[in-house]
Design an enzyme around this catalytic site. Structure first.
Site, mmCIF file in Angstrom:
data_model
loop_
_atom_site.group_PDB
_atom_site.id
_atom_site.type_symbol
_atom_site.label_atom_id
_atom_site.label_comp_id
_atom_site.label_asym_id
_atom_site.label_seq_id
_atom_site.Cartn_x
_atom_site.Cartn_y
_atom_site.Cartn_z
ATOM 1 C CE LYS A 171 -3.259 2.961 0.259
ATOM 2 N NZ LYS A 171 -4.334 2.903 1.382
ATOM 3 C CE LYS A 239 -2.049 7.872 7.675
ATOM 4 N NZ LYS A 239 -2.288 6.531 7.232
#
Length: 294
Positions: A171, A239
């Site tokens: 991911k 993030k």
């Protein structure tokens, strides 16, 4: 019919939980803000006052949370999932978190007889609603096979990629490309604008070129229109870019573009674009005022 739990009813978690409920499973839900669960409870889900209570009612618990800290707190806190878990529980953490944290949490869960999978997703609210997410799964193969049918309710393309933490690693690789490419598009718009080419006109040219990926093609028109309604918030991309840079350090991979992009997204976040869609990085680069500016 299986007894399932779902923790984290945000923009992505709610439609994902709804799909499990609509598939006929018993669903127990928890969210830090209870009001976000009201619609699902009205549709037949059961409310639990804590992650611990979700675990007590479930054979499989899904988590869709904001970051590594949230996953750790929900799993290991005094009222966390492990506090209420029976041996044999499977936890599927679909959050995008640091691979090292995911592995550590899986090891802690295993000491209590709980199996953990990391299964972050690619796709936004639309695919979450339609059940067409792409899912990357890391963890014990037998646990993956045990929940494959449930993952099939949530996603269309499901990739088992190896041991714990590997789903998160894939991911991060995906979001590295996504973050850098949207910043590149924003820089192209800014460059064109400074040269006197309006973004709308430049987009007419760019949108037909092979350099524009499907994800950029989906975002380019919205950027031109000033539509930054969030499907994936800018602060979450910032993030993730930070996770990518740190993960690169840990495994010895050079990520200079991700490091620069993370700083650009950080500046945009700190100047009012945190809750906007991540494509609002283009607005920041074009010097547009944030949505709540006076």
């Amino acid at each position: 019919m299986r007894s399932l739990g779902f923790i984290g009813l945000g923009r992505m978690g709610t439609p994902m939980a709804r799909r499990l409920l609509q598939a006929g499973h018993r669903l127990t839900v928890h969210n830090r803000t209870r009001s976000k669960a009201e619609a699902l409870v009205a549709e037949g889900a059961q409310w639990a006052d804590s992650p611990r209570a979700v675990a007590q009612a479930s054979e499989v618990v899904f988590m869709m949370l904001a970051d590594s800290q949230a996953s750790e707190a929900v799993l290991t806190g005094p009222e966390g999932v492990l506090a209420g878990a029976r041996e044999g529980l499977i936890v599927v953490d679909m959050s995008t978190i640091a691979p090292a944290v995911s592995r550590r949490l899986a090891e802690q869960a295993a000491r209590q007889g709980v199996t953990m999978l990391d299964a972050p997703v690619s796709g936004s609210v639309g695919p979450a609603t339609e059940g067409t997410l792409t899912i990357f799964v890391g963890g014990p193969r037998e646990a993956f096979e045990a929940v494959r049918d449930l993952l099939g309710i949530l996603g269309r393309d499901i990739h088992y990629v190896g041991e714990n933490g590997m789903g998160c690693a894939v991911k991060l690789a995906v979001n590295l490309i996504l973050g850098i490419s949207i910043q590149a598009l924003g820089e192209a718009f800014a460059l064109g604008a400074r040269a006197g080419i309006p973004p709308a006109r430049l987009w007419e040219i760019l949108s037909d070129l092979a350099v524009i990926s499907p994800s950029l093609r989906n975002k380019g028109g919205k950027i031109v229109q000033g539509d930054f309604a969030p499907s994936f918030a800018l602060q979450l991309m910032e993030k993730d870019l930070g996770l990518i840079v740190e993960f690169g350090r840990q495994v010895g991979a050079s990520t200079p573009l991700a490091a620069v992009a993370q700083q650009t997204f950080l500046a945009a976040r700190e100047h009012g674009w945190a809750e906007a869609d991540y494509s609002a990085i283009a607005a920041w680069l074009l010097d547009q005022r944030p949505p709540n500016a006076g």
